[in-house]
Motif scaffolding. Structure first.
Motif, PDB file in Angstrom:
ATOM      1  N   LEU A 223       0.827  -1.211   0.000  1.00  0.00           N
ATOM      2  CA  LEU A 223       0.000   0.000   0.000  1.00  0.00           C
ATOM      3  C   LEU A 223       0.861   1.261   0.000  1.00  0.00           C
ATOM      4  N   LEU A 224       1.985   1.210   0.712  1.00  0.00           N
ATOM      5  CA  LEU A 224       2.882   2.371   0.730  1.00  0.00           C
ATOM      6  C   LEU A 224       3.490   2.627  -0.651  1.00  0.00           C
ATOM      7  N   LEU A 225       3.869   1.562  -1.337  1.00  0.00           N
ATOM      8  CA  LEU A 225       4.439   1.727  -2.676  1.00  0.00           C
ATOM      9  C   LEU A 225       3.409   2.291  -3.650  1.00  0.00           C
ATOM     10  N   ASP A 226       2.176   1.798  -3.536  1.00  0.00           N
ATOM     11  CA  ASP A 226       1.124   2.322  -4.416  1.00  0.00           C
ATOM     12  C   ASP A 226       0.857   3.795  -4.123  1.00  0.00           C
ATOM     13  N   LYS A 227       0.841   4.145  -2.842  1.00  0.00           N
ATOM     14  CA  LYS A 227       0.609   5.552  -2.488  1.00  0.00           C
ATOM     15  C   LYS A 227       1.759   6.444  -2.977  1.00  0.00           C
ATOM     16  N   GLU A 228       2.977   5.919  -2.877  1.00  0.00           N
ATOM     17  CA  GLU A 228       4.133   6.688  -3.351  1.00  0.00           C
ATOM     18  C   GLU A 228       4.057   6.930  -4.861  1.00  0.00           C
ATOM     19  N   GLN A 229       3.638   5.917  -5.596  1.00  0.00           N
ATOM     20  CA  GLN A 229       3.527   6.076  -7.045  1.00  0.00           C
ATOM     21  C   GLN A 229       2.458   7.106  -7.397  1.00  0.00           C
ATOM     22  N   ASP A 230       1.354   7.122  -6.655  1.00  0.00           N
ATOM     23  CA  ASP A 230       0.299   8.108  -6.914  1.00  0.00           C
ATOM     24  C   ASP A 230       0.798   9.530  -6.639  1.00  0.00           C
ATOM     25  N   LEU A 231       1.564   9.691  -5.560  1.00  0.00           N
ATOM     26  CA  LEU A 231       2.079  11.027  -5.243  1.00  0.00           C
ATOM     27  C   LEU A 231       3.111  11.495  -6.284  1.00  0.00           C
ATOM     28  N   VAL A 232       3.929  10.551  -6.754  1.00  0.00           N
ATOM     29  CA  VAL A 232       4.913  10.919  -7.784  1.00  0.00           C
ATOM     30  C   VAL A 232       4.202  11.351  -9.062  1.00  0.00           C
ATOM     31  N   ASP A 233       3.156  10.633  -9.430  1.00  0.00           N
ATOM     32  CA  ASP A 233       2.394  11.015 -10.627  1.00  0.00           C
ATOM     33  C   ASP A 233       1.737  12.381 -10.433  1.00  0.00           C
ATOM     34  N   GLU A 234       1.232  12.602  -9.220  1.00  0.00           N
ATOM     35  CA  GLU A 234       0.585  13.895  -8.949  1.00  0.00           C
ATOM     36  C   GLU A 234       1.616  15.026  -8.972  1.00  0.00           C
ATOM     37  N   LEU A 235       2.826  14.755  -8.475  1.00  0.00           N
ATOM     38  CA  LEU A 235       3.882  15.777  -8.500  1.00  0.00           C
ATOM     39  C   LEU A 235       4.350  16.068  -9.927  1.00  0.00           C
ATOM     40  N   SER A 236       4.386  15.048 -10.751  1.00  0.00           N
ATOM     41  CA  SER A 236       4.806  15.249 -12.145  1.00  0.00           C
ATOM     42  C   SER A 236       3.770  16.036 -12.937  1.00  0.00           C
ATOM     43  N   ALA A 237       2.530  15.973 -12.493  1.00  0.00           N
ATOM     44  CA  ALA A 237       1.468  16.678 -13.218  1.00  0.00           C
ATOM     45  C   ALA A 237       1.424  18.166 -12.906  1.00  0.00           C
ATOM     46  N   LEU A 238       2.184  18.616 -11.919  1.00  0.00           N
ATOM     47  CA  LEU A 238       2.177  20.041 -11.585  1.00  0.00           C
ATOM     48  C   LEU A 238       2.905  20.841 -12.675  1.00  0.00           C
ATOM     49  N   PRO A 239       2.526  22.095 -12.864  1.00  0.00           N
ATOM     50  CA  PRO A 239       3.218  22.929 -13.872  1.00  0.00           C
ATOM     51  C   PRO A 239       4.656  23.233 -13.455  1.00  0.00           C
ATOM     52  N   ILE A 240       5.467  23.572 -14.440  1.00  0.00           N
ATOM     53  CA  ILE A 240       6.880  23.823 -14.163  1.00  0.00           C
ATOM     54  C   ILE A 240       7.048  25.142 -13.422  1.00  0.00           C
TER      55      ILE A 240
END
Length: 278
Positions: A223-240
Motif C-alpha cells: 500500500l505504501l508503494l502504491d501511495k508513493e507512485q500516486d504522489l509521484v504522478d501527482e507531483l509530475s502533473a504540476l506545472p513547471i
C-alpha cells in the motif's frame, strides 16, 4: 442378798457391814401409767372427732365461672367404652398384597384308586422286568473325546486372538508405504511447531509491543508503494512554473508526504516489525 428383801452394800469405810435399802418404793407403777396413757389417747380421739364435725369454710369462687360446666365432671360421668380386643390389631392374610381373597374351605382329599397311583406298590416289584440296551459306551466315549474341544484358559485364548489380529493387520499393510496415521501425525507436528514459533515472543521485541504478522507487513508495504507512485504522478502533473502560492503549497505538501512514505517504507521493509499495543 438376804431373805428380808434387802440388799447388802459394801462401802469403803467398813467391810462386811450390811446395809439395807428398800427397792420396792422405787419400782414404777406400769398399770397406772397405762391407764393414764389410754385416757390421754381417748381424749385426743374425741377432740379430733369433734373437729371433724365442724363445717368447712367454703372456698372462694368467682361468679364469672359459675355457669360453666366442668370438663373433668363430664369425663367422670361418661360411660367408658368397651375396650377393643388385641386381636383386632393383628394383620389379616393378604391384607397388604392386593385385593382381598375370599376364604374358602379346602376340599377333602379324594380317595385315590390303585389304577391312578403314580408309584407302584412294593408288592408289585416282583413283576417288574429290567430292560437292557446293548450300548458300546467305550466307542461312544472315544468319538466324543475326538470331536470335543479342549477347554483353554481365557488368557491363552485372548493371546491367540491378539496374534491373529496382528497377522491380519500385517498382511493388509502395503510394504514401502507410510501409514496414514503417521502422515497425519507428521502434519500435526508441523502445525504445532509453526504455532509454537508464531506464539513465541521475540527477545528483540520491546515491552508493550507486538510483532506484526508477515502477511500484514507485506500488505502494508504494498500500500505504501502504491501511495508513493500516486504522489509521484501527482507531483509530475504540476506545472513547471511555480508562480502561484497554491501550487507551491501543493508541491510542498506532496513532498512532505513522500518523505513520510519513504520513512514508512524503511520500517516495513525490515524482516521484523513491532507495533505498539493500544
Amino acid at each position: 442378798m438376804y431373805g428380808g428383801g434387802g440388799t447388802l452394800l459394801v462401802s469403803g469405810s467398813g467391810y462386811g457391814v450390811p446395809r439395807y435399802t428398800n427397792t420396792d418404793a422405787r419400782m414404777k407403777d406400769h398399770f397406772r401409767e397405762n391407764v393414764r396413757r389410754m385416757r390421754q389417747i381417748q381424749r385426743q380421739s374425741r377432740e379430733r372427732e369433734a373437729d371433724s364435725h365442724k363445717p368447712v369454710k367454703a372456698l372462694w369462687k368467682s361468679d364469672k365461672y359459675s355457669n360453666i360446666q366442668s370438663r373433668i365432671k363430664d369425663d367422670i360421668e361418661r360411660v367408658p367404652s368397651v375396650p377393643r380386643p388385641k386381636s383386632a390389631n393383628f394383620l389379616r392374610a393378604h391384607s397388604r398384597s392386593g385385593p382381598s381373597v375370599p376364604v374358602m374351605s379346602r376340599p377333602c382329599t379324594p380317595d385315590v384308586t390303585e389304577d391312578k397311583l403314580t408309584v407302584p406298590k412294593a408288592s408289585s416289584s416282583a413283576d417288574i422286568k429290567l430292560q437292557r440296551h446293548n450300548f458300546d459306551f467305550i466307542k461312544i466315549n472315544g468319538i466324543t473325546a475326538k470331536h470335543a474341544k479342549i477347554p483353554r484358559s481365557p488368557s491363552l485364548t485372548a493371546l491367540d486372538d491378539l496374534k491373529k489380529k496382528r497377522e491380519e493387520e500385517y498382511s493388509r499393510h502395503k510394504s514401502g508405504q507410510v501409514p496414514s496415521y503417521l502422515q497425519n501425525r507428521k502434519k500435526q507436528w508441523k502445525k504445532d511447531e509453526e504455532d509454537r514459533i508464531a506464539n513465541t515472543p521475540d527477545p528483540e521485541m520491546p515491552p508493550g509491543h507486538r510483532k506484526l504478522p508477515e502477511s500484514e507487513r507485506k500488505q502494508t508495504l504494498k500500500l505504501l508503494l502504491d501511495k508513493e507512485q500516486d504522489l509521484v504522478d501527482e507531483l509530475s502533473a504540476l506545472p513547471i512554473r511555480m508562480d502561484t502560492f497554491r501550487i507551491r503549497s501543493q508541491k510542498q505538501e506532496i513532498e512532505k508526504k513522500l518523505i513520510e512514505i519513504d520513512e514508512a517504507k524503511k520500517i516495513f521493509s525490515r524482516p521484523k516489525v513491532f507495533v505498539k499495543v493500544e
